[in-house]
Scaffold this motif. Sequence first.
Motif, PDB file in Angstrom:
ATOM      1  N   PHE A 192       4.431  -8.973  -4.968  1.00 54.64           N
ATOM      2  CA  PHE A 192       3.209  -8.948  -4.176  1.00 54.64           C
ATOM      3  C   PHE A 192       2.062  -9.499  -5.016  1.00 54.64           C
ATOM      4  CE2 PHE A 192       5.988  -5.735  -2.435  1.00 54.64           C
ATOM      5  CZ  PHE A 192       5.849  -5.904  -1.065  1.00 54.64           C
ATOM      6  N   HIS A 193       0.931  -9.682  -4.347  1.00 56.86           N
ATOM      7  CA  HIS A 193      -0.254 -10.140  -5.058  1.00 56.86           C
ATOM      8  C   HIS A 193      -1.271  -9.021  -5.208  1.00 56.86           C
ATOM      9  CE1 HIS A 193       1.670 -13.769  -3.470  1.00 56.86           C
ATOM     10  NE2 HIS A 193       1.242 -14.323  -4.570  1.00 56.86           N
ATOM     11  N   TYR A 194      -1.307  -8.110  -4.226  1.00 55.47           N
ATOM     12  CA  TYR A 194      -2.228  -6.998  -4.262  1.00 55.47           C
ATOM     13  C   TYR A 194      -1.427  -5.701  -4.149  1.00 55.47           C
ATOM     14  CZ  TYR A 194      -4.873 -11.057  -2.668  1.00 55.47           C
ATOM     15  OH  TYR A 194      -5.377 -12.326  -2.526  1.00 55.47           O
ATOM     16  N   TYR A 195      -1.657  -4.799  -5.090  1.00 53.62           N
ATOM     17  CA  TYR A 195      -0.964  -3.515  -5.118  1.00 53.62           C
ATOM     18  C   TYR A 195      -2.019  -2.415  -5.019  1.00 53.62           C
ATOM     19  CZ  TYR A 195       2.998  -6.179  -7.101  1.00 53.62           C
ATOM     20  OH  TYR A 195       4.011  -7.080  -7.323  1.00 53.62           O
ATOM     21  N   VAL A 196      -1.922  -1.557  -4.000  1.00 51.00           N
ATOM     22  CA  VAL A 196      -2.885  -0.479  -3.816  1.00 51.00           C
ATOM     23  C   VAL A 196      -2.147   0.849  -3.950  1.00 51.00           C
ATOM     24  CG1 VAL A 196      -4.619   0.563  -2.323  1.00 51.00           C
ATOM     25  CG2 VAL A 196      -4.294  -1.926  -2.303  1.00 51.00           C
ATOM     26  N   ALA A 197      -2.438   1.572  -5.036  1.00 48.35           N
ATOM     27  CA  ALA A 197      -1.776   2.837  -5.337  1.00 48.35           C
ATOM     28  C   ALA A 197      -2.778   3.963  -5.155  1.00 48.35           C
ATOM     29  CB  ALA A 197      -1.226   2.824  -6.764  1.00 48.35           C
ATOM     30  N   GLY A 198      -2.700   4.651  -4.020  1.00 42.56           N
ATOM     31  CA  GLY A 198      -3.611   5.747  -3.733  1.00 42.56           C
ATOM     32  C   GLY A 198      -3.064   7.068  -4.250  1.00 42.56           C
ATOM     33  N   SER A 199      -3.894   7.799  -4.986  1.00 41.45           N
ATOM     34  CA  SER A 199      -3.516   9.129  -5.504  1.00 41.45           C
ATOM     35  C   SER A 199      -2.074   9.134  -6.025  1.00 41.45           C
ATOM     36  CB  SER A 199      -3.660  10.184  -4.405  1.00 41.45           C
ATOM     37  OG  SER A 199      -4.943  10.152  -3.832  1.00 41.45           O
ATOM     38  N   PRO A 200      -1.725   8.204  -6.911  1.00 38.47           N
ATOM     39  CA  PRO A 200      -0.323   8.059  -7.307  1.00 38.47           C
ATOM     40  C   PRO A 200       0.207   9.297  -8.034  1.00 38.47           C
ATOM     41  CG  PRO A 200      -1.740   6.798  -8.774  1.00 38.47           C
ATOM     42  CD  PRO A 200      -2.613   7.281  -7.645  1.00 38.47           C
ATOM     43  N   VAL A 220     -10.724   3.285  -8.720  1.00 34.26           N
ATOM     44  CA  VAL A 220     -11.779   3.605  -7.763  1.00 34.26           C
ATOM     45  C   VAL A 220     -11.706   5.084  -7.412  1.00 34.26           C
ATOM     46  CG1 VAL A 220     -12.860   3.013  -5.575  1.00 34.26           C
ATOM     47  CG2 VAL A 220     -11.521   1.297  -6.790  1.00 34.26           C
ATOM     48  N   GLU A 221     -12.823   5.783  -7.572  1.00 37.59           N
ATOM     49  CA  GLU A 221     -12.887   7.204  -7.245  1.00 37.59           C
ATOM     50  C   GLU A 221     -13.805   7.376  -6.039  1.00 37.59           C
ATOM     51  OE1 GLU A 221     -14.443  10.994  -9.702  1.00 37.59           O
ATOM     52  OE2 GLU A 221     -12.809   9.877 -10.667  1.00 37.59           O
ATOM     53  N   PHE A 222     -13.276   7.914  -4.951  1.00 43.13           N
ATOM     54  CA  PHE A 222     -14.018   8.031  -3.703  1.00 43.13           C
ATOM     55  C   PHE A 222     -14.728   9.382  -3.631  1.00 43.13           C
ATOM     56  CE2 PHE A 222     -10.819   4.835  -2.980  1.00 43.13           C
ATOM     57  CZ  PHE A 222     -11.484   3.870  -2.228  1.00 43.13           C
ATOM     58  N   ALA A 223     -16.043   9.337  -3.576  1.00 45.18           N
ATOM     59  CA  ALA A 223     -16.866  10.542  -3.608  1.00 45.18           C
ATOM     60  C   ALA A 223     -16.544  11.485  -2.458  1.00 45.18           C
ATOM     61  CB  ALA A 223     -18.351  10.162  -3.560  1.00 45.18           C
ATOM     62  N   GLY A 224     -16.379  12.766  -2.786  1.00 48.95           N
ATOM     63  CA  GLY A 224     -16.213  13.808  -1.791  1.00 48.95           C
ATOM     64  C   GLY A 224     -14.843  13.901  -1.151  1.00 48.95           C
ATOM     65  N   GLU A 225     -13.913  13.025  -1.522  1.00 49.91           N
ATOM     66  CA  GLU A 225     -12.606  12.998  -0.851  1.00 49.91           C
ATOM     67  C   GLU A 225     -11.554  13.768  -1.642  1.00 49.91           C
ATOM     68  OE1 GLU A 225     -12.684  11.988   2.030  1.00 49.91           O
ATOM     69  OE2 GLU A 225     -14.365  10.603   2.109  1.00 49.91           O
ATOM     70  N   GLY A 226     -10.580  14.317  -0.885  1.00 55.97           N
ATOM     71  CA  GLY A 226      -9.457  15.018  -1.479  1.00 55.97           C
ATOM     72  C   GLY A 226      -8.181  14.214  -1.333  1.00 55.97           C
ATOM     73  N   HIS A 227      -7.040  14.846  -1.602  1.00 52.41           N
ATOM     74  CA  HIS A 227      -5.765  14.134  -1.626  1.00 52.41           C
ATOM     75  C   HIS A 227      -5.411  13.552  -0.261  1.00 52.41           C
ATOM     76  CE1 HIS A 227      -1.914  13.102  -3.416  1.00 52.41           C
ATOM     77  NE2 HIS A 227      -1.288  13.606  -2.362  1.00 52.41           N
ATOM     78  N   GLY A 228      -5.676  14.287   0.801  1.00 51.64           N
ATOM     79  CA  GLY A 228      -5.352  13.784   2.131  1.00 51.64           C
ATOM     80  C   GLY A 228      -6.427  12.888   2.709  1.00 51.64           C
ATOM     81  N   PHE A 271       0.840  -1.199   0.000  1.00 51.80           N
ATOM     82  CA  PHE A 271       0.000   0.000   0.000  1.00 51.80           C
ATOM     83  C   PHE A 271       0.874   1.249   0.000  1.00 51.80           C
ATOM     84  CE2 PHE A 271      -1.565   3.572   2.465  1.00 51.80           C
ATOM     85  CZ  PHE A 271      -2.820   3.808   1.938  1.00 51.80           C
ATOM     86  N   GLY A 272       0.494   2.225  -0.807  1.00 48.67           N
ATOM     87  CA  GLY A 272       1.175   3.511  -0.796  1.00 48.67           C
ATOM     88  C   GLY A 272       0.252   4.610  -1.275  1.00 48.67           C
ATOM     89  N   HIS A 273       0.501   5.832  -0.817  1.00 44.38           N
ATOM     90  CA  HIS A 273      -0.336   6.977  -1.188  1.00 44.38           C
ATOM     91  C   HIS A 273       0.548   8.115  -1.677  1.00 44.38           C
ATOM     92  CE1 HIS A 273      -2.376  10.841  -0.187  1.00 44.38           C
ATOM     93  NE2 HIS A 273      -3.378  10.243  -0.798  1.00 44.38           N
TER      94      HIS A 273
END
Length: 284
Positions: A170-178, A246-254, A150-152
């Motif tokens: 890894f098997h699962y890679y989660v790239a937040g706001s890359p 995936v786009e999260f409604a109402g959320e910003g970078h932080g 996981f990384g942001h």
Amino acid sequence: MNLSDFPNSQVMLSGTRQYEIVSHGNRHYRLLVSVPQTEPPPDGYPVIYALDGNAVFGTFFEAVTMQSKREEKTGVSPAVIVGIGYQTDHLFSSERFFDYTTGCPVMSKPDGEKWPPHGGAEQFLSFIDTELKPLIEGNYSINKKKQTLFGHSLGGLFVLYALLSSPYSFHYYVAGSPSIHWYPDKMIRLAHDFPNRLVNQHISAHVVIGLGEQERYHKSNIGDCAVNMYGILKPYERLGLTSEYVEFAGEGHGSVMLPLINRTIRYSYDPYKTSMSDAKNLSS
């Protein structure tokens, strides 16, 4: 009456440990580790490696601890959490610029100053693969088929670099706001070259690119870069890489980190059973 008149102590996270380590490349890290208090399953615990561990470890720990108590309801199983942080009391360290990037950014720093040292992503990935993972696997019962990275932000950029450079790590890679906009052309070339790195081998990996709705049209172009990267990766499903945007409604970078962390811990159990009902999902 003053609170200092009462017995007091620092708040501690029960069941966690902190280690100060030095890599073979003489890089200093702080590892924050949480291990479930239950017996491991026969195939070992899932494990989540979280970048910027100083900032996100506590959130991961509490979310996993709370939800795994009702695994049959939440779909979250007990997991080992490894926060990869730095030897500082700050949430973020400038050393992340070196570890999470492969070269110089295309844009200038907003304040006109020089960027911190950068370009050490290859060395950092080697540390994770050849030093950190064997260390964790040698001390805890780990399911080697359920390992998540996981990384942001810059951490999200590194997650994509790790996937495209070392797709078997890894098997699962989660790239937040890359931060693909750090050097977009380089990342696009790396993505297009991905099939050549597989050398005709089939992989089993899943990547999530997560973004806050408020970031979608930010002047940094972070939104377009994320959607474009998803578009390049999506056809690689034939090679064994499944992808989601995936786009999260109402959320910003932080603020997007919180729902993204919650989504990540579900992936440590089974990404294909994760409900996307609370987010805008472009994976279909």
